[in-house]
Design a protein around this motif. Structure first.
Motif, PDB file in Angstrom:
ATOM      1  N   ILE A   1       1.990  -5.497  -8.522  1.00 43.06           N
ATOM      2  CA  ILE A   1       0.953  -5.714  -9.514  1.00 43.06           C
ATOM      3  C   ILE A   1       1.188  -7.050 -10.192  1.00 43.06           C
ATOM      4  CG2 ILE A   1       2.250  -4.522 -11.343  1.00 43.06           C
ATOM      5  CD1 ILE A   1      -0.609  -3.262 -12.000  1.00 43.06           C
TER       6      ILE A   1
ATOM      7  N   ASP B   1       0.725  -1.576  -2.268  1.00 36.23           N
ATOM      8  CA  ASP B   1      -0.446  -2.194  -1.644  1.00 36.23           C
ATOM      9  C   ASP B   1      -0.485  -1.906  -0.150  1.00 36.23           C
ATOM     10  OD1 ASP B   1       1.303  -3.859  -0.387  1.00 36.23           O
ATOM     11  OD2 ASP B   1       0.741  -5.666  -1.495  1.00 36.23           O
TER      12      ASP B   1
ATOM     13  N   ILE C   1      -4.248  -0.325 -14.233  1.00 37.28           N
ATOM     14  CA  ILE C   1      -3.836  -1.165 -13.112  1.00 37.28           C
ATOM     15  C   ILE C   1      -4.658  -2.452 -13.020  1.00 37.28           C
ATOM     16  CG2 ILE C   1      -3.707  -1.253 -10.595  1.00 37.28           C
ATOM     17  CD1 ILE C   1      -2.951   1.757 -10.803  1.00 37.28           C
TER      18      ILE C   1
ATOM     19  N   ILE D   1      -3.867  -6.336  -8.132  1.00 38.59           N
ATOM     20  CA  ILE D   1      -2.800  -6.403  -7.130  1.00 38.59           C
ATOM     21  C   ILE D   1      -2.424  -7.853  -6.846  1.00 38.59           C
ATOM     22  CG2 ILE D   1      -2.140  -5.584  -4.828  1.00 38.59           C
ATOM     23  CD1 ILE D   1      -2.973  -3.404  -6.862  1.00 38.59           C
TER      24      ILE D   1
ATOM     25  N   VAL E   1       3.168   0.360  -8.316  1.00 36.30           N
ATOM     26  CA  VAL E   1       1.929   0.111  -7.603  1.00 36.30           C
ATOM     27  C   VAL E   1       2.239  -0.346  -6.182  1.00 36.30           C
ATOM     28  CG1 VAL E   1      -0.185  -1.242  -7.599  1.00 36.30           C
ATOM     29  CG2 VAL E   1       0.798  -0.468  -9.762  1.00 36.30           C
TER      30      VAL E   1
ATOM     31  N   PHE F   1      -5.275  -2.532  -3.014  1.00 37.10           N
ATOM     32  CA  PHE F   1      -4.553  -1.419  -3.631  1.00 37.10           C
ATOM     33  C   PHE F   1      -4.442  -0.260  -2.651  1.00 37.10           C
ATOM     34  CE2 PHE F   1      -4.857   2.739  -5.630  1.00 37.10           C
ATOM     35  CZ  PHE F   1      -3.836   2.710  -6.565  1.00 37.10           C
TER      36      PHE F   1
END
Ligand SMILES: Cc1cc2nc3c(=O)[nH]c(=O)nc-3n(C[C@H](O)[C@H](O)[C@H](O)COP(=O)(O)O)c2cc1C
Ligand code: SF4
Ligand code: SF4
Ligand code: FES
Ligand code: FES
Lengths: 597, 160
Positions: free
Chosen positions: A360, A434, A378, A385, A432, A391
Motif C-alpha cells: 500500500i 496485490d 485502503i 496500491i 494489503v 488490489f
C-alpha cells in the motif's frame, strides 16, 4: 507548551529513528540555539505520527506545516528558511500522489482527513519523556476526577455505558471485565497491561507506549480504583527497547509527582506499577499464558474458566487489558460515556487503530471510527496500491485472521462483521496484498508462524497445524492433490473446534479463508500445476522469447546449471529438464527476452 | 575470544543482582534475562547456577529457557544480524533477503559463522514496517533493503 512562539515536532518513533530522526532533531536544536532562538523555538521529539512510510516527519506548529522524508542535512534549510524567515521549505512538503499537488497543512492531507484520533491523540504531539507535557493536555485529570468525584461502582457503570470493548483481539466489553474483577473479594488484586503485541506487522501498542506512555499508566491506576487493585504489571516484549525506556522514565516521573504510589491525590487510594519482560513467545499474548509467564513459568495457556478475573496472577483476581484499550479510558472519563458511544457502529463503539502495511502507498498507523468501510481505509487513507498494481486481498487479524477479497471491501469494519466474513479484528494488523502475491503462499506463511509459536501443550494445535503446513508445502511445490484440499478443510475445522487456547482455535483461519475466497488459485496449483501470481518457484518455468533474444550470451554465462544453449548472435534456449529455476538469467538479460510463467 | 568465557566475575555480578531481589519467588525469567545480559548466552553451567541460587530444580530452569525463543544456549557472534520476517516484510521480499544473507555467510538462520563473527536470526516485526523489508544489525535498523545491498551491509561490520 505555550511559552514558545514555535514548535518543531520531530518524530522519534521506531520507523523514523531508523532513518536518523534523532540526529535530525539534534541538528535542528543546535541550529536553533546558534540562531539565538532557544527561548522562542522549541524542538520536541514526539512519538509516531503514523505516517511512517514517508518518515522522518517534522511538523511545525502553529503553522501546521508537515514535512516528510527529512534528512539530518535538511535541518539547516528548515531553520534558515522556515524558522527565521517564515517561508516553508517547498521541496520537503508532502506531495499527494493522486493530485500531484503539494500539501502543506496537516489537516488537509487525505491520510489524516478521515481519521479520528482518540487512542493516538497525543502521539506525534507531545514529548513522551516529559510528564509536564502530558499534564498540559489534561493528563492525569481523569484519574483525579474518578478518585475525588466517583465511586468505583459509578466508574464501572460509566465504562459499561461507553461500550468500550477490548482492543487486544477478543473484543470483550471492558466495563464487564472490570465489574467481574471488582466483584470478586480478595485481599490482593492485580491489573495487567498486555503489551506483548505478538502479531507480526502490527505496531500500534508499541507506538502508544513510545508516544504516550502516561496515558497507559493513568488508565491502569483508574482500572485499579474500579476493581480494588493496588498493583499493576506491564508485560512487554523485550524486543521493544525504546518503549521500555520511555515507560521506565514515565513511571519514575509519575512516582516522583505522587501520581503513582501511596495516597494518590491525597486520597486513600494507592497504586503502583512495575514492568515485566516477555521473552519471545507469541502465545504469551494469551492472557492465561501471560500470567504464567509473569509468575516466571513457561508461558503455556490454561483452560478458562477460571477466568483471570476470578483467579489470575498468583491465584488472585486479575484484570488483563490491552494497551490500546487503556489508551481510550481517560478521554471516556473526561468527555463522557455518551460521547464515546456516539462514535462507531451499533455494537462496536469508538475507534480502532490499524497498522497498514504491505503493498500500500501509505504504510503507517491509522485510527478510524468503527464501522468505516475497508475501501475507505485502503484507498482514501492508504492511498491505494503501490506501483499502480491491482488490489487482491487484505489480511486482518494476523495469524488468527483471514484474507478478505475485493468483493468484501464495502463491509463496515467492526468485530462482528469481520468474524462474519471469516477474518478477525485481532490487534488491528492490516496487510494489503496485490496481484503479485500468491494466496496459497500467504496461507503457508501464517501456518509456518503458528507451527513455530504453538506451545505444544495440546495435540490439535501441535500436530494438526504441522499437517496443514505440510499439505500447503506440497501444494506450493506442485505435488498437491485434490485429497490434500479436502484434508485441509476437514482438519482445519477440527483444529478450530478442539484446540485449547485462542492460538490453535484460530490458526486455521488463514487457510480456510483463502480457500473460501481464492479457490481458483488452489485449483491452479493442484490441477494445472501453475502459480497464477508467479511466486511458487517450483511451479514456474523460464523461457527465452525468440523475438527478443539477440544472442548476447549473458544468460548463458550466468546460468549455474549450464542449461542454456545457443551461439553468439543466435537465439538461445533453456533446457527445462535441467533448469533449477534460480532466476539468474532473468536478471542478467538486458533485452527483456526471458519470461517467467 | 574470552568474550564468552564464564568468568568468576560474571557469576559474582549475577549473584549480586539476585541478592538485591526482595523476593525470589517468580523471578526466574527476570534472572535469566539478567544472566543472558551478563554472559551473552545461557549454557548449562549458568542454568545450574541460576537453579541453585533460586532454589529451583535444573529441569524447571531448562524448561523455561527452552520455551522462550529469546533465550539462547549457544554463544552468539560478535555481530547479530536480525532479518525481519514479519508479515509486512514477508510480502515485500524478506525471504529473498534472508536467502541472500544465508548464502553470503554460508550459514542458516539461527546459526553463527565458524569464526564467531556473525549470527543470523529471523525476527518477527521490529515495528518499522513502513521501511519493509527491514534488517537490523546490532540494533541498527536498515530499511528498504534490496538483495543486492546485503553483502555491502555485512561488509560494514566485517572488520569491526
Ligand atoms: C494467541 C493469542 C495471542 C494474543 N496476543 C495478544 C497480544 O499480543 N496483545 C493483546 O493485548 N492481547 C492479545 N491476546 C488477547 C488476550 O488474551 C486478552 O484477551 C487481551 O489482552 C485482553 O485485553 P482487552 O480486553 O483489553 O482486549 C492474544 C490472545 C491469543 C489467544
Ligand atoms: S492451542 Fe496451541 S498454543 Fe494453545 S494451548 Fe494448544 S498447543 Fe498451546
Ligand atoms: S533460471 Fe537459472 S538455471 Fe534456469 S535457465 Fe535461468 S539461469 Fe539457468
Ligand atoms: S515512526 Fe515516525 S511517523 Fe511513524
Ligand atoms: S514486519 Fe518487518 S518491521 Fe514490521
Amino acid at each position: 507548551m505555550s511559552a514558545y512562539r514555535m514548535h518543531l515536532l520531530v518524530c522519534g518513533g521506531t520507523g523514523c529513528r531508523a532513518s536518523e530522526s534523532k540526529l535530525l532533531a539534534e541538528n535542528l536544536q543546535a541550529l536553533v540555539m546558534t540562531a539565538g532562538m532557544g527561548r522562542e523555538v522549541q524542538v520536541v521529539i514526539t512519538g509516531c505520527f503514523g505516517f511512517c512510510e514517508k518518515g522522518p516527519i517534522v511538523k511545525v506548529l502553529p503553522d501546521n506545516v508537515f514535512y516528510v522524508e527529512v534528512k539530518p542535512s535538511d535541518a539547516e534549510e528548515i531553520v534558515s528558511e522556515h524558522v527565521l524567515k517564515g517561508r516553508p521549505v517547498d521541496r520537503l512538503l508532502y506531495v499527494e500522489p493522486e493530485q500531484k499537488g503539494k500539501v502543506s497543512s496537516h489537516g488537509e492531507m487525505p491520510f489524516y482527513k478521515k481519521q479520528l484520533r482518540i487512542a493516538l491523540r497525543n502521539c506525534g504531539f507531545i514529548n513522551p519523556e516529559d510528564i509536564e507535557e502530558y499534564i498540559s493536555v489534561d493528563g492525569y485529570q481523569a484519574l483525579g476526577k474518578v478518585l475525588t468525584e466517583m465511586t468505583p461502582e459509578a466508574l464501572v457503570t460509566l465504562m459499561k455505558k461507553s461500550g468500550l470493548r477490548g482492543r487486544g483481539g477478543g473484543g470483550f466489553p471492558t466495563g464487564l471485565k472490570w465489574e467481574a474483577a471488582a466483584r470478586n473479594r480478595a485481599d490482593v488484586k492485580y491489573i495487567i497491561c498486555n503489551a506483548d503485541e505478538g502479531d507480526p506487522g502490527a505496531f500500534m501498542d508499541r507506538s502508544i507506549l513510545e508516544g504516550d506512555p502516561h496515558s497507559v499508566l493513568e488508565s491502569m491506576a483508574i482500572a485499579g480504583y474500579a476493581t480494588g487493585a493496588r498493583f499493576g504489571y506491564i508485560y512487554i516484549r523485550a524486543e521493544y527497547p525504546l518503549a521500555v525506556h520511555r515507560l521506565e522514565i514515565a513511571i519514575a516521573q509519575a512516582q516522583q509527582m505522587g501520581l503513582l504510589g501511596e495516597r494518590i491525590f491525597g486520597t486513600g487510594f494507592s497504586f503502583d506499577i512495575a514492568i515485566k519482560f516477555g521473552a519471545g513467545a507469541f502465545v504469551c499474548g494469551e492472557e492465561t499464558a501471560l500470567i504464567h509467564s509473569i509468575e516466571g513459568e513457561r508461558g503455556e495457556p490454561t483452560n478458562k474458566p477460571p477466568f483471570p478475573a476470578e483467579s489470575g496472577l498468583w491465584g488472585k483476581p486479575t484484570c488483563v487489558n490491552n494497551v490500546e484499550t487503556f489508551a481510550n479510558v481517560p478521554p471516556i472519563i473526561l468527555k463522557g460515556a455518551e460521547w464515546f458511544a456516539s462514535i462507531g457502529s451499533e455494537k462496536s463503539k469508538g475507534t480502532k487503530v490499524f497498522a497498514l502495511a504491505g503493498k500500500i502507498n501509505n504504510v503507517g498507523l491509522v485510527e478510524v471510527p468503527m464501522g468505516i468501510r475497508l475501501r475507505e481505509i485502503i484507498f482514501d487513507i492508504g492511498g491505494g496500491i503501490r506501483d499502480g498494481k491491482k488490489f487482491k486481498s487484505v489480511q486482518t487479524g494476523g495469524p488468527s485472521g483471514g484474507c478478505i477479497p475485493a468483493s468484501a471491501l464495502d463491509t463496515p469494519m467492526d468485530y462482528e462483521n469481520l468474524t462474519c466474513i471469516g477474518s478477525m479484528m485481532g490487534s488491528g494488523g492490516m496487510i494489503v496484498l496485490d496481484e503479485d502475491d500468491c494466496m496459497v503462499n500467504v496461507a503457508k506463511f501464517y501456518l509456518e508462524f503458528t507451527c513455530d509459536e504453538s506451545c505444544g501443550k495440546c495435540t490439535p494445535c501441535r500436530v494438526g497445524n504441522k499437517r496443514l503446513h505440510e499439505a500447503l508445502t506440497r501444494i506450493t511445490e506442485g505435488k498437491g492433490t485434490m485429497a490434500d484440499l479436502d484434508n485441509l478443510k476437514e482438519l482445519g475445522a477440527i483444529i478450530k473446534d478442539t484446540a485449547l487456547c485462542g492460538l490453535g482455535q484460530t490458526s486455521p483461519n488463514p487457510v480456510l479463508s483463502t480457500m473460501k475466497y481464492f479457490w481458483d488459485e488452489y485449483l491452479a496449483h493442484v490441477v494445472d500445476k501453475k502459480c497464477p501470481a508467479g511466486v511458487c518457484t517450483a511451479l514456474l518455468s523460464y523461457y527465452i522469447l525468440p523475438g527478443k533474444c539477440i544472442g548476447c550470451t549473458a544468460c548463458k554465462r550466468v546460468c549455474p546449471a549450464s542449461c542454456i544453449s545457443g551461439e553468439v548472435k543466435k537465439v538461445h534456449e533453456i533446457d527445462q529438464a535441467r533448469c533449477i529455476k534460480c532466476g539468474a538469467c532473468l536478471k542478467a538479460c538486458k533485452f527483456g527476452a526471458i519470461s517467467k510463467k | 575470544m574470552c568474550k564468552n568465557a564464564l568468568t568468576e566475575e560474571k557469576f559474582r555480578e549475577l549473584d549480586s543482582y539476585v541478592d538485591t531481589l526482595p523476593e525470589k519467588h517468580g523471578m526466574l525469567i527476570s534472572v535469566l534475562h539478567r544472566a543472558q545480559g551478563i554472559f551473552g548466552y545461557l549454557p548449562k553451567e549458568v542454568q545450574l547456577h541460576v537453579a541453585r541460587s533460586l532454589n529451583l530444580t535444573a529441569a524447571k530452569v531448562y524448561g523455561v529457557v527452552s520455551f522462550y525463543s529469546y533465550f539462547t544456549e549457544e554463544p552468539r557472534g560478535d555481530h547479530i544480524i536480525n532479518v525481519c520476517t514479519g508479515t509486512a516484510c514477508f510480502v515485500r521480499g524478506a525471504e529473498g533477503i534472508l536467502k541472500e544473507l544465508e548464502n553470503h555467510l554460508g550459514i542458516k538462520s539461527g546459526q553463527t559463522t565458524p569464526d564467531g563473527r556473525f549470527t543470523i536470526d529471523a525476527l518477527r516485526c521490529v515495528g518499522a514496517c513502513g521501511l519493509a523489508p527491514v534488517i537490523m544489525v546490532d540494533g541498527k535498523v536498515y530499511g528498504r533493503v534490496k538483495t543486492g545491498e546485503v553483502t555491502g551491509i555485512v561488509k560494514e561490520y566485517a572488520e569491526v
